[in-house]
Design a protein around this motif. Structure first.
Motif, PDB file in Angstrom:
ATOM      1  N   SER A   6      11.786  54.807  13.562  1.00  0.00           N
ATOM      2  CA  SER A   6      11.818  54.344  12.173  1.00  0.00           C
ATOM      3  C   SER A   6      12.106  52.844  12.117  1.00  0.00           C
ATOM      4  N   SER A   7      12.925  52.347  13.046  1.00  0.00           N
ATOM      5  CA  SER A   7      13.185  50.911  13.102  1.00  0.00           C
ATOM      6  C   SER A   7      11.919  50.146  13.451  1.00  0.00           C
ATOM      7  N   THR A   8      11.133  50.684  14.361  1.00  0.00           N
ATOM      8  CA  THR A   8       9.872  50.049  14.751  1.00  0.00           C
ATOM      9  C   THR A   8       8.909  50.003  13.576  1.00  0.00           C
ATOM     10  N   VAL A   9       8.806  51.088  12.838  1.00  0.00           N
ATOM     11  CA  VAL A   9       7.932  51.127  11.660  1.00  0.00           C
ATOM     12  C   VAL A   9       8.400  50.110  10.629  1.00  0.00           C
ATOM     13  N   TRP A  10       9.712  50.031  10.418  1.00  0.00           N
ATOM     14  CA  TRP A  10      10.260  49.063   9.464  1.00  0.00           C
ATOM     15  C   TRP A  10       9.918  47.635   9.873  1.00  0.00           C
ATOM     16  N   LEU A  11      10.033  47.346  11.185  1.00  0.00           N
ATOM     17  CA  LEU A  11       9.701  46.014  11.684  1.00  0.00           C
ATOM     18  C   LEU A  11       8.232  45.688  11.462  1.00  0.00           C
ATOM     19  N   ILE A  12       7.357  46.617  11.717  1.00  0.00           N
ATOM     20  CA  ILE A  12       5.918  46.400  11.522  1.00  0.00           C
ATOM     21  C   ILE A  12       5.629  46.124  10.045  1.00  0.00           C
ATOM     22  N   ILE A  13       6.249  46.876   9.163  1.00  0.00           N
ATOM     23  CA  ILE A  13       6.053  46.661   7.724  1.00  0.00           C
ATOM     24  C   ILE A  13       6.553  45.274   7.330  1.00  0.00           C
ATOM     25  N   LYS A  14       7.731  44.898   7.813  1.00  0.00           N
ATOM     26  CA  LYS A  14       8.288  43.582   7.485  1.00  0.00           C
ATOM     27  C   LYS A  14       7.415  42.454   8.029  1.00  0.00           C
ATOM     28  N   GLN A  15       6.861  42.632   9.225  1.00  0.00           N
ATOM     29  CA  GLN A  15       5.979  41.610   9.792  1.00  0.00           C
ATOM     30  C   GLN A  15       4.743  41.436   8.924  1.00  0.00           C
ATOM     31  N   LYS A  16       4.162  42.536   8.465  1.00  0.00           N
ATOM     32  CA  LYS A  16       2.974  42.457   7.600  1.00  0.00           C
ATOM     33  C   LYS A  16       3.321  41.779   6.272  1.00  0.00           C
ATOM     34  N   GLU A  17       4.479  42.154   5.700  1.00  0.00           N
ATOM     35  CA  GLU A  17       4.901  41.530   4.450  1.00  0.00           C
ATOM     36  C   GLU A  17       5.146  40.039   4.634  1.00  0.00           C
ATOM     37  N   SER A  18       5.762  39.673   5.741  1.00  0.00           N
ATOM     38  CA  SER A  18       6.045  38.262   6.017  1.00  0.00           C
ATOM     39  C   SER A  18       4.761  37.466   6.163  1.00  0.00           C
ATOM     40  N   ARG A  19       3.815  37.996   6.915  1.00  0.00           N
ATOM     41  CA  ARG A  19       2.521  37.308   7.091  1.00  0.00           C
ATOM     42  C   ARG A  19       1.820  37.131   5.764  1.00  0.00           C
ATOM     43  N   LYS A  20       1.829  38.176   4.935  1.00  0.00           N
ATOM     44  CA  LYS A  20       1.191  38.098   3.620  1.00  0.00           C
ATOM     45  C   LYS A  20       1.884  37.042   2.758  1.00  0.00           C
ATOM     46  N   PHE A  21       3.213  37.048   2.775  1.00  0.00           N
ATOM     47  CA  PHE A  21       3.973  36.084   1.984  1.00  0.00           C
ATOM     48  C   PHE A  21       3.652  34.658   2.417  1.00  0.00           C
ATOM     49  N   ILE A  22       3.673  34.404   3.717  1.00  0.00           N
ATOM     50  CA  ILE A  22       3.396  33.057   4.225  1.00  0.00           C
ATOM     51  C   ILE A  22       1.973  32.646   3.901  1.00  0.00           C
ATOM     52  N   GLN A  23       1.032  33.550   4.077  1.00  0.00           N
ATOM     53  CA  GLN A  23      -0.366  33.239   3.759  1.00  0.00           C
ATOM     54  C   GLN A  23      -0.509  32.860   2.285  1.00  0.00           C
TER      55      GLN A  23
END
Length: 94
Positions: A6-23
């Motif tokens: 579940s921690s790994t899934v949370w990290l993947i979601i946060k990475q996608k959100e971060s990339r979207k935010f920065i973009q």
């Protein structure tokens, strides 16, 4: 084991959100990101937001994110990134 999954899934979601935010910030020109390199390897970055201060009645730069990889810390890279941001002409962003 499920906690790790579940921690790994949370990290993947946060990475996608971060990339979207920065973009989105870059596309909307809300901020600029400057990347530091050492021997052709990325070693850090700073993200700056350009704004206007009603207190000083002038344009301002907000340093919101600053990161230097562990192996490159204590070498003055963060100081150089902050100095670079400090020396930017902010009038062109207004």
């Amino acid at each position: 084991m499920p906690a790790i999954a579940s921690s790994t899934v949370w990290l993947i979601i946060k990475q996608k959100e971060s990339r979207k935010f920065i973009q989105e910030r870059l596309e909307k020109q809300d901020s600029d990101i400057f990347i530091a390199y050492h021997q052709q390897q990325t070693c850090g970055f700073v993200q700056l937001y350009f704004s206007f201060s009603s207190l000083s009645i002038s344009p301002t730069i907000i340093l919101n994110d600053l990161y230097v990889s562990i192996s490159h810390r204590q070498k003055g890279i963060a100081t150089q990134l902050m100095q670079y941001g400090k020396n930017l002409p902010i009038m062109h962003r207004q």
